[in-house]
Design a protein around this motif. Structure first.
Motif, PDB file in Angstrom:
ATOM      1  N   THR A 156       5.672   3.669  -6.483  1.00  0.00           N
ATOM      2  CA  THR A 156       7.009   3.070  -6.575  1.00  0.00           C
ATOM      3  C   THR A 156       6.932   1.545  -6.572  1.00  0.00           C
ATOM      4  O   THR A 156       7.854   0.877  -6.089  1.00  0.00           O
ATOM      5  CB  THR A 156       7.897   3.546  -5.401  1.00  0.00           C
ATOM      6  N   LEU A 157       5.833   1.004  -7.087  1.00  0.00           N
ATOM      7  CA  LEU A 157       5.716  -0.452  -7.142  1.00  0.00           C
ATOM      8  C   LEU A 157       6.712  -1.062  -8.131  1.00  0.00           C
ATOM      9  O   LEU A 157       7.037  -2.247  -8.032  1.00  0.00           O
ATOM     10  CB  LEU A 157       4.291  -0.859  -7.519  1.00  0.00           C
ATOM     11  N   GLU A 158       7.162  -0.303  -9.089  1.00  0.00           N
ATOM     12  CA  GLU A 158       8.287  -0.707  -9.931  1.00  0.00           C
ATOM     13  C   GLU A 158       9.524  -0.006  -9.409  1.00  0.00           C
ATOM     14  O   GLU A 158       9.537   1.214  -9.266  1.00  0.00           O
ATOM     15  CB  GLU A 158       8.054  -0.337 -11.399  1.00  0.00           C
ATOM     16  N   PHE A 159      10.562  -0.758  -9.134  1.00  0.00           N
ATOM     17  CA  PHE A 159      11.758  -0.134  -8.559  1.00  0.00           C
ATOM     18  C   PHE A 159      12.977  -0.965  -8.893  1.00  0.00           C
ATOM     19  O   PHE A 159      12.866  -2.139  -9.267  1.00  0.00           O
ATOM     20  CB  PHE A 159      11.627   0.012  -7.040  1.00  0.00           C
ATOM     21  N   PHE A 160      14.127  -0.351  -8.776  1.00  0.00           N
ATOM     22  CA  PHE A 160      15.399  -1.058  -8.877  1.00  0.00           C
ATOM     23  C   PHE A 160      15.848  -1.413  -7.467  1.00  0.00           C
ATOM     24  O   PHE A 160      16.064  -0.534  -6.639  1.00  0.00           O
ATOM     25  CB  PHE A 160      16.458  -0.183  -9.571  1.00  0.00           C
ATOM     26  N   TRP A 161      15.962  -2.693  -7.217  1.00  0.00           N
ATOM     27  CA  TRP A 161      16.322  -3.168  -5.887  1.00  0.00           C
ATOM     28  C   TRP A 161      17.841  -3.207  -5.794  1.00  0.00           C
ATOM     29  O   TRP A 161      18.498  -4.044  -6.405  1.00  0.00           O
ATOM     30  CB  TRP A 161      15.741  -4.560  -5.667  1.00  0.00           C
ATOM     31  N   ARG A 162      18.384  -2.304  -4.989  1.00  0.00           N
ATOM     32  CA  ARG A 162      19.833  -2.234  -4.806  1.00  0.00           C
ATOM     33  C   ARG A 162      20.184  -2.709  -3.406  1.00  0.00           C
ATOM     34  O   ARG A 162      19.475  -2.444  -2.450  1.00  0.00           O
ATOM     35  CB  ARG A 162      20.340  -0.805  -4.999  1.00  0.00           C
ATOM     36  N   GLN A 163      21.317  -3.407  -3.310  1.00  0.00           N
ATOM     37  CA  GLN A 163      21.765  -3.886  -2.014  1.00  0.00           C
ATOM     38  C   GLN A 163      22.450  -2.758  -1.245  1.00  0.00           C
ATOM     39  O   GLN A 163      22.880  -1.770  -1.814  1.00  0.00           O
ATOM     40  CB  GLN A 163      22.712  -5.070  -2.190  1.00  0.00           C
ATOM     41  N   ASN A 164      22.568  -2.952   0.060  1.00  0.00           N
ATOM     42  CA  ASN A 164      23.120  -1.901   0.910  1.00  0.00           C
ATOM     43  C   ASN A 164      24.636  -1.791   0.826  1.00  0.00           C
ATOM     44  O   ASN A 164      25.199  -0.766   1.193  1.00  0.00           O
ATOM     45  CB  ASN A 164      22.733  -2.159   2.377  1.00  0.00           C
ATOM     46  N   TRP A 165      25.289  -2.864   0.412  1.00  0.00           N
ATOM     47  CA  TRP A 165      26.743  -2.841   0.498  1.00  0.00           C
ATOM     48  C   TRP A 165      27.357  -2.206  -0.748  1.00  0.00           C
ATOM     49  O   TRP A 165      26.882  -2.364  -1.863  1.00  0.00           O
ATOM     50  CB  TRP A 165      27.284  -4.256   0.701  1.00  0.00           C
ATOM     51  N   GLY A 166      28.437  -1.469  -0.519  1.00  0.00           N
ATOM     52  CA  GLY A 166      29.253  -0.949  -1.609  1.00  0.00           C
ATOM     53  C   GLY A 166      28.669   0.268  -2.302  1.00  0.00           C
ATOM     54  O   GLY A 166      27.508   0.613  -2.161  1.00  0.00           O
ATOM     55  N   LYS A 167      29.500   0.930  -3.092  1.00  0.00           N
ATOM     56  CA  LYS A 167      29.072   2.095  -3.859  1.00  0.00           C
ATOM     57  C   LYS A 167      28.553   1.698  -5.237  1.00  0.00           C
ATOM     58  O   LYS A 167      27.616   2.288  -5.743  1.00  0.00           O
ATOM     59  CB  LYS A 167      30.244   3.080  -4.005  1.00  0.00           C
ATOM     60  N   VAL A 168      29.224   0.747  -5.871  1.00  0.00           N
ATOM     61  CA  VAL A 168      28.754   0.256  -7.163  1.00  0.00           C
ATOM     62  C   VAL A 168      27.932  -0.992  -6.881  1.00  0.00           C
ATOM     63  O   VAL A 168      28.467  -2.043  -6.554  1.00  0.00           O
ATOM     64  CB  VAL A 168      29.933  -0.059  -8.104  1.00  0.00           C
ATOM     65  N   LEU A 169      26.629  -0.876  -7.012  1.00  0.00           N
ATOM     66  CA  LEU A 169      25.729  -1.915  -6.550  1.00  0.00           C
ATOM     67  C   LEU A 169      25.096  -2.663  -7.709  1.00  0.00           C
ATOM     68  O   LEU A 169      24.846  -2.101  -8.770  1.00  0.00           O
ATOM     69  CB  LEU A 169      24.628  -1.305  -5.674  1.00  0.00           C
ATOM     70  N   SER A 170      24.827  -3.908  -7.478  1.00  0.00           N
ATOM     71  CA  SER A 170      24.029  -4.687  -8.430  1.00  0.00           C
ATOM     72  C   SER A 170      22.567  -4.368  -8.179  1.00  0.00           C
ATOM     73  O   SER A 170      22.139  -4.216  -7.044  1.00  0.00           O
ATOM     74  CB  SER A 170      24.288  -6.176  -8.231  1.00  0.00           C
ATOM     75  N   GLN A 171      21.794  -4.218  -9.219  1.00  0.00           N
ATOM     76  CA  GLN A 171      20.393  -3.863  -9.044  1.00  0.00           C
ATOM     77  C   GLN A 171      19.535  -4.659 -10.014  1.00  0.00           C
ATOM     78  O   GLN A 171      19.933  -4.971 -11.113  1.00  0.00           O
ATOM     79  CB  GLN A 171      20.175  -2.365  -9.239  1.00  0.00           C
ATOM     80  N   SER A 172      18.353  -5.026  -9.537  1.00  0.00           N
ATOM     81  CA  SER A 172      17.403  -5.757 -10.339  1.00  0.00           C
ATOM     82  C   SER A 172      16.077  -5.011 -10.345  1.00  0.00           C
ATOM     83  O   SER A 172      15.642  -4.491  -9.315  1.00  0.00           O
ATOM     84  CB  SER A 172      17.188  -7.173  -9.772  1.00  0.00           C
ATOM     85  N   GLN A 173      15.444  -4.920 -11.519  1.00  0.00           N
ATOM     86  CA  GLN A 173      14.167  -4.264 -11.610  1.00  0.00           C
ATOM     87  C   GLN A 173      13.082  -5.179 -11.056  1.00  0.00           C
ATOM     88  O   GLN A 173      12.967  -6.321 -11.460  1.00  0.00           O
ATOM     89  CB  GLN A 173      13.838  -3.884 -13.059  1.00  0.00           C
ATOM     90  N   CYS A 174      12.327  -4.676 -10.085  1.00  0.00           N
ATOM     91  CA  CYS A 174      11.360  -5.504  -9.368  1.00  0.00           C
ATOM     92  C   CYS A 174       9.945  -4.980  -9.568  1.00  0.00           C
ATOM     93  O   CYS A 174       9.724  -3.793  -9.737  1.00  0.00           O
ATOM     94  CB  CYS A 174      11.688  -5.516  -7.867  1.00  0.00           C
ATOM     95  N   PHE A 175       9.007  -5.916  -9.513  1.00  0.00           N
ATOM     96  CA  PHE A 175       7.605  -5.604  -9.646  1.00  0.00           C
ATOM     97  C   PHE A 175       6.834  -6.366  -8.571  1.00  0.00           C
ATOM     98  O   PHE A 175       6.434  -7.503  -8.788  1.00  0.00           O
ATOM     99  CB  PHE A 175       7.077  -6.011 -11.033  1.00  0.00           C
ATOM    100  N   LYS A 229       0.836  -1.208   0.000  1.00  0.00           N
ATOM    101  CA  LYS A 229       0.000   0.000   0.000  1.00  0.00           C
ATOM    102  C   LYS A 229       0.867   1.252   0.000  1.00  0.00           C
ATOM    103  O   LYS A 229       0.569   2.229  -0.702  1.00  0.00           O
ATOM    104  CB  LYS A 229      -0.916  -0.010   1.223  1.00  0.00           C
ATOM    105  N   HIS A 230       1.949   1.221   0.753  1.00  0.00           N
ATOM    106  CA  HIS A 230       2.845   2.380   0.800  1.00  0.00           C
ATOM    107  C   HIS A 230       3.480   2.611  -0.562  1.00  0.00           C
ATOM    108  O   HIS A 230       3.517   3.752  -1.060  1.00  0.00           O
ATOM    109  CB  HIS A 230       3.914   2.158   1.857  1.00  0.00           C
ATOM    110  N   PHE A 231       3.995   1.546  -1.191  1.00  0.00           N
ATOM    111  CA  PHE A 231       4.598   1.701  -2.513  1.00  0.00           C
ATOM    112  C   PHE A 231       3.569   2.166  -3.540  1.00  0.00           C
ATOM    113  O   PHE A 231       3.884   2.967  -4.432  1.00  0.00           O
ATOM    114  CB  PHE A 231       5.219   0.381  -2.961  1.00  0.00           C
ATOM    115  N   ALA A 232       2.339   1.637  -3.442  1.00  0.00           N
ATOM    116  CA  ALA A 232       1.303   2.042  -4.382  1.00  0.00           C
ATOM    117  C   ALA A 232       0.983   3.523  -4.225  1.00  0.00           C
ATOM    118  O   ALA A 232       0.824   4.248  -5.219  1.00  0.00           O
ATOM    119  CB  ALA A 232       0.046   1.203  -4.168  1.00  0.00           C
ATOM    120  N   SER A 233       0.896   3.994  -2.991  1.00  0.00           N
ATOM    121  CA  SER A 233       0.583   5.413  -2.768  1.00  0.00           C
ATOM    122  C   SER A 233       1.709   6.315  -3.241  1.00  0.00           C
ATOM    123  O   SER A 233       1.469   7.451  -3.672  1.00  0.00           O
ATOM    124  CB  SER A 233       0.306   5.656  -1.282  1.00  0.00           C
ATOM    125  N   GLN A 234       2.942   5.812  -3.191  1.00  0.00           N
ATOM    126  CA  GLN A 234       4.094   6.591  -3.653  1.00  0.00           C
ATOM    127  C   GLN A 234       4.418   6.336  -5.127  1.00  0.00           C
ATOM    128  O   GLN A 234       5.366   6.922  -5.661  1.00  0.00           O
ATOM    129  CB  GLN A 234       5.325   6.235  -2.803  1.00  0.00           C
TER     130      GLN A 234
END
Length: 351
Positions: free
Chosen positions: A331-350, A324-329
């Motif tokens: 942002t239900l489509e997003f790039f999921w980035r990990q917390n570690w490091g500056k150059v991060l691997s990211q996956s597009q999530c739905f 519900k929070h993502f829907a209101s913002q």
């Protein structure tokens, strides 16, 4: 390596003790038979048995000598390996020498490994990029209560006017997909016999009836069992469906794994198992992840899927408050980035 050397020594000592004890029992048994022999016939029988026993002893001595030679060679190989590593020559030096070089040669890596990938646990959390959201901050905003959302349970209270339906057509997307647990209420074989094989057989028939129909499949453990039980004609039909894009393999792991409590070794292992089977039998490589029922989601798995070449993923079992929070913002489509490091691997999530 020291542990291996000790294990080899203990193993060899155990074999020697077993052989000696067996010989003792055999000699004791023959001596007892001799005391019970009343005549010379018993002596001749004893002599024949002793000859047989002597032959067995000679053979055991040869086997022990060969075994000792093997253990010595293994010990020497371990010592050479230890010295070569100490000298900074892994895979070189004397490691290729000895009777078993194939046991010591390091196999080539399939993919290059960035040394920085193994240091992420020691790094501090990185700040999200501009416009990004740190999920740990979102947790502090939500109450995680249990409201009744009306027609959408625990969702938004949806209202509409009847005259609005004719203003714009409603688009409905139906996605036939697999969700076949290899283990839940039934055994793997029971699920396959009662349900899964019929789903896959009907999939082939129905997709060929209408080229507009599509289907996605995820669990390769079931797919491989079904593949082994169908004939060549049906296999060719499946390959044509894959080539035309009507059948898509998503994620392509051996199972759809739980992520919250699974060790990353297990996640990698099941993914490799499925991808190798797909490469050998269908020549395809999945591009999309499909995880609709794990009990929680791990950013590590998103990282692993990205490293495996997947470009996007769909996740389903996200807490309704977060959805519900993502829907209101929006942002239900997003790039999921990990917390570690500056150059991060990211996956597009739905979600």
């Amino acid at each position: 390596m020291i542990r291996l050397n000790r294990q080899v020594t203990v193993f060899g000592s155990a074999i020697f003790c077993v052989v000696v004890f067996s010989l003792y029992l055999m000699l004791d048994h023959l001596q007892l038979d001799n005391t019970k022999s009343p005549n010379n016939g018993g002596d001749r029988l004893q002599n024949g048995q002793l000859s047989i026993l002597q032959g067995k002893i000679d053979r055991l001595e040869r086997l022990l000598a060969e075994n000792n030679e093997i253990i010595t060679n293994i010990r020497d190989s371990v010592i050479n390996l230890k010295e070569s590593v100490k000298d900074g020559v892994p895979g070189g030096g004397n490691m290729s020498q000895g009777p078993y070089p194939e046991l010591l040669a390091s196999p080539p890596l399939v993919l290059p490994i960035d040394s920085q990938d193994c240091q992420f646990a020691a790094r501090e959390f990185s700040e999200p990029a501009d416009g990004g959201v740190q999920l740990l901050d979102v947790y502090d905003l939500l109450t995680f209560d249990n409201p009744d959302g009306g027609v959408w349970k625990q969702g938004f209270d949806i209202t509409y006017r009847e005259n609005e339906w004719d203003s714009e057509p409603l688009q409905v997307f139906v996605v036939p997909h697999s969700h076949n647990d290899p283990g839940w209420l039934k055994t793997f074989d029971d699920y396959y016999r009662d349900q899964t094989q019929h789903i896959l057989n009907n999939m082939v028939v129905k997709l060929h009836e209408d080229s507009r129909r599509k289907m996605i499949w995820s669990e390769i453990s079931y797919f491989s069992k079904w593949w082994d039980n169908i004939d060549g004609q049906k296999r060719d039909a499946v390959k044509s469906l894959v080539e035309r894009g009507q059948l898509e393999i998503t994620t392509g792991g051996w199972v759809m794994p739980d992520e919250a409590n699974s060790h990353y070794f297990a996640l990698i292992d099941q993914l490799l198992e499925g991808h190798q089977w797909l490469e050998r039998n269908l020549g395809v490589k999945p591009e999309t992840g499909w995880a609709v029922d794990p009990f929680g989601y791990s950013p590590t798995n998103a990282y692993l899927l990205k490293q495996a070449g997947l470009a996007n993923m769909l996740i389903q079992r996200v807490h309704y408050s977060i959805k519900k929070h993502f829907a209101s913002q929006k942002t239900l489509e997003f790039f999921w980035r990990q917390n570690w490091g500056k150059v991060l691997s990211q996956s597009q999530c739905f979600p």
